[in-house]
Scaffold this active site. Structure first.
Site, PDB file in Angstrom:
ATOM      1  N   PRO A  27       0.784  -1.226   0.000  1.00 32.69           N
ATOM      2  CA  PRO A  27       0.000   0.000   0.000  1.00 32.69           C
ATOM      3  C   PRO A  27       0.819   1.282   0.000  1.00 32.69           C
ATOM      4  O   PRO A  27       1.853   1.372   0.663  1.00 32.69           O
ATOM      5  CB  PRO A  27      -0.822  -0.106   1.289  1.00 32.69           C
ATOM      6  CG  PRO A  27      -0.138  -1.134   2.105  1.00 32.69           C
ATOM      7  CD  PRO A  27       0.514  -2.074   1.156  1.00 32.69           C
ATOM      8  N   ASN A  28       0.333   2.232  -0.765  1.00 29.88           N
ATOM      9  CA  ASN A  28       0.858   3.599  -0.861  1.00 29.88           C
ATOM     10  C   ASN A  28       2.154   3.713  -1.664  1.00 29.88           C
ATOM     11  O   ASN A  28       2.622   4.825  -1.901  1.00 29.88           O
ATOM     12  CB  ASN A  28       1.044   4.233   0.535  1.00 29.88           C
ATOM     13  CG  ASN A  28      -0.270   4.369   1.267  1.00 29.88           C
ATOM     14  OD1 ASN A  28      -1.217   4.920   0.716  1.00 29.88           O
ATOM     15  ND2 ASN A  28      -0.357   3.832   2.473  1.00 29.88           N
ATOM     16  N   ARG A  38       5.817  12.419  -2.529  1.00 27.40           N
ATOM     17  CA  ARG A  38       5.980  12.984  -1.184  1.00 27.40           C
ATOM     18  C   ARG A  38       7.082  12.222  -0.455  1.00 27.40           C
ATOM     19  O   ARG A  38       7.492  11.149  -0.879  1.00 27.40           O
ATOM     20  CB  ARG A  38       4.670  12.876  -0.374  1.00 27.40           C
ATOM     21  CG  ARG A  38       3.603  13.846  -0.855  1.00 27.40           C
ATOM     22  CD  ARG A  38       2.380  13.782   0.023  1.00 27.40           C
ATOM     23  NE  ARG A  38       1.596  12.577  -0.229  1.00 27.40           N
ATOM     24  CZ  ARG A  38       1.135  11.755   0.711  1.00 27.40           C
ATOM     25  NH1 ARG A  38       1.388  11.995   1.980  1.00 27.40           N
ATOM     26  NH2 ARG A  38       0.442  10.697   0.386  1.00 27.40           N
ATOM     27  N   TYR A  43      11.978   8.194   1.134  1.00 22.60           N
ATOM     28  CA  TYR A  43      11.784   7.146   0.128  1.00 22.60           C
ATOM     29  C   TYR A  43      12.422   7.453  -1.231  1.00 22.60           C
ATOM     30  O   TYR A  43      12.324   6.638  -2.144  1.00 22.60           O
ATOM     31  CB  TYR A  43      10.278   6.872  -0.045  1.00 22.60           C
ATOM     32  CG  TYR A  43       9.619   6.389   1.223  1.00 22.60           C
ATOM     33  CD1 TYR A  43      10.092   5.247   1.875  1.00 22.60           C
ATOM     34  CD2 TYR A  43       8.551   7.074   1.792  1.00 22.60           C
ATOM     35  CE1 TYR A  43       9.504   4.800   3.048  1.00 22.60           C
ATOM     36  CE2 TYR A  43       7.955   6.629   2.971  1.00 22.60           C
ATOM     37  CZ  TYR A  43       8.434   5.497   3.596  1.00 22.60           C
ATOM     38  OH  TYR A  43       7.858   5.055   4.756  1.00 22.60           O
ATOM     39  N   ASN A  61       7.891  -5.824  -1.471  1.00 23.48           N
ATOM     40  CA  ASN A  61       7.931  -4.728  -0.511  1.00 23.48           C
ATOM     41  C   ASN A  61       6.514  -4.634   0.035  1.00 23.48           C
ATOM     42  O   ASN A  61       5.634  -4.045  -0.601  1.00 23.48           O
ATOM     43  CB  ASN A  61       8.351  -3.413  -1.163  1.00 23.48           C
ATOM     44  CG  ASN A  61       8.437  -2.290  -0.128  1.00 23.48           C
ATOM     45  OD1 ASN A  61       7.956  -2.443   0.996  1.00 23.48           O
ATOM     46  ND2 ASN A  61       9.051  -1.185  -0.501  1.00 23.48           N
ATOM     47  N   ALA A  75       3.441  -0.955   4.567  1.00 22.87           N
ATOM     48  CA  ALA A  75       2.967  -0.953   5.965  1.00 22.87           C
ATOM     49  C   ALA A  75       2.521  -2.331   6.432  1.00 22.87           C
ATOM     50  O   ALA A  75       2.573  -2.638   7.634  1.00 22.87           O
ATOM     51  CB  ALA A  75       1.834   0.054   6.121  1.00 22.87           C
ATOM     52  N   GLU A  77      12.521  -9.966   0.650  1.00 30.45           N
ATOM     53  CA  GLU A  77      11.795  -8.798   1.154  1.00 30.45           C
ATOM     54  C   GLU A  77      12.658  -7.556   0.906  1.00 30.45           C
ATOM     55  O   GLU A  77      13.867  -7.563   1.184  1.00 30.45           O
ATOM     56  CB  GLU A  77      11.547  -9.000   2.657  1.00 30.45           C
ATOM     57  CG  GLU A  77      10.790  -7.857   3.313  1.00 30.45           C
ATOM     58  CD  GLU A  77      10.617  -8.099   4.818  1.00 30.45           C
ATOM     59  OE1 GLU A  77      10.849  -9.243   5.294  1.00 30.45           O
ATOM     60  OE2 GLU A  77      10.272  -7.131   5.520  1.00 30.45           O
ATOM     61  N   HIS A 116      12.930  -3.221   1.283  1.00 33.03           N
ATOM     62  CA  HIS A 116      12.436  -1.922   1.759  1.00 33.03           C
ATOM     63  C   HIS A 116      13.345  -0.817   1.254  1.00 33.03           C
ATOM     64  O   HIS A 116      14.572  -0.970   1.260  1.00 33.03           O
ATOM     65  CB  HIS A 116      12.381  -1.881   3.292  1.00 33.03           C
ATOM     66  CG  HIS A 116      11.427  -2.875   3.846  1.00 33.03           C
ATOM     67  ND1 HIS A 116      10.063  -2.689   3.823  1.00 33.03           N
ATOM     68  CD2 HIS A 116      11.636  -4.093   4.396  1.00 33.03           C
ATOM     69  CE1 HIS A 116       9.480  -3.755   4.337  1.00 33.03           C
ATOM     70  NE2 HIS A 116      10.404  -4.617   4.691  1.00 33.03           N
ATOM     71  N   ARG A 172      14.361   2.987  11.986  1.00 35.88           N
ATOM     72  CA  ARG A 172      13.226   3.913  12.002  1.00 35.88           C
ATOM     73  C   ARG A 172      12.404   3.757  13.286  1.00 35.88           C
ATOM     74  O   ARG A 172      12.893   3.250  14.281  1.00 35.88           O
ATOM     75  CB  ARG A 172      12.391   3.708  10.737  1.00 35.88           C
ATOM     76  CG  ARG A 172      13.213   4.016   9.471  1.00 35.88           C
ATOM     77  CD  ARG A 172      12.356   4.051   8.246  1.00 35.88           C
ATOM     78  NE  ARG A 172      11.355   5.101   8.337  1.00 35.88           N
ATOM     79  CZ  ARG A 172      10.283   5.194   7.536  1.00 35.88           C
ATOM     80  NH1 ARG A 172      10.088   4.280   6.600  1.00 35.88           N
ATOM     81  NH2 ARG A 172       9.421   6.180   7.676  1.00 35.88           N
TER      82      ARG A 172
END
Ligand code: CA2
Length: 171
Positions: free
Chosen positions: A32-33, A40, A45, A96, A99, A120, A122, A129
């Site tokens: 998601p996103n 943004r 990112y 990825n 969330a 995986e 990221h 973080r």
């Protein structure tokens, strides 16, 4: 080859794999996103859009002789469906989970059930973080984790996929 002693040849895995490319299918899933990448939070990112990342992965996959599928969804169930459908059809899954990394036992269960080696990825270094981002359910089912290299991490994941395919299919 990195060394030879008493008739034993010592080798080191190379990325990209040396020799002829071994054909295989790689599925890259984005959670998601991630469709908002490049619009943004560039300080976290990066500036690349998801389309830029897809183009980079396709170019690297072509060089390595891999067939690549690249998808994004904002819906957990759709990601689960895609992971289930990868079983027996896809050689390596790169994901990825965004969330859902930190919340989804459903994605973990799907990855374990699919029995497809899973990498995986990221963009950010999740271990550095906020506390809630430091734990990944999906990692429990992953063959390996690439985190903190921004968009380049996806290219590294495609190279790692080529290595896993070569290791799995080499005579
Ligand atoms: O670092 C990563 O790749 C993450 O998977 C990205 C997720 C985050 O929830 C994970 O903790 C780490 C967030 C993806 C959303 O990306 C956005 C991009 C631009 C604007 C807003 C969100």
């Amino acid at each position: 080859m990195v060394g030879k002693r008493a008739g034993v040849i010592y080798t080191v895995d190379s990325v990209p794999p040396a020799g002829n490319p071994v054909p295989g299918t790689v599925l890259i899933l984005n959670g998601p996103n991630l469709n908002l990448l490049g619009t943004r939070e560039p300080e976290v990112y990066g500036r690349a859009s998801l389309a830029d990342i897809e183009a980079m992965c396709r170019s690297r996959a072509d060089e390595l002789g891999l067939k690549l599928e690249f998808r994004q969804s904002n819906h957990e169930g759709e990601l689960v469906d895609w992971i289930q459908a990868a079983r027996g059809r896809v050689d390596v899954l790169i994901i990825n989970p965004a969330a859902y990394t930190h919340t989804s036992v459903a994605l973990l269960d799907a990855v374990m059930a699919a029995q497809v080696p899973t990498i995986e990825v990221h963009l950010s270094h999740i271990a550095k973080r906020e506390e809630f981002r430091r734990h990944s359910y999906v990692s429990l089912g992953a063959r390996g984790l690439i985190t903190g290299f921004g968009a380049a991490g996806y290219r590294l994941a495609v190279e790692a996929a080529a290595l896993l395919i070569q290791q799995a299919k080499a005579p």
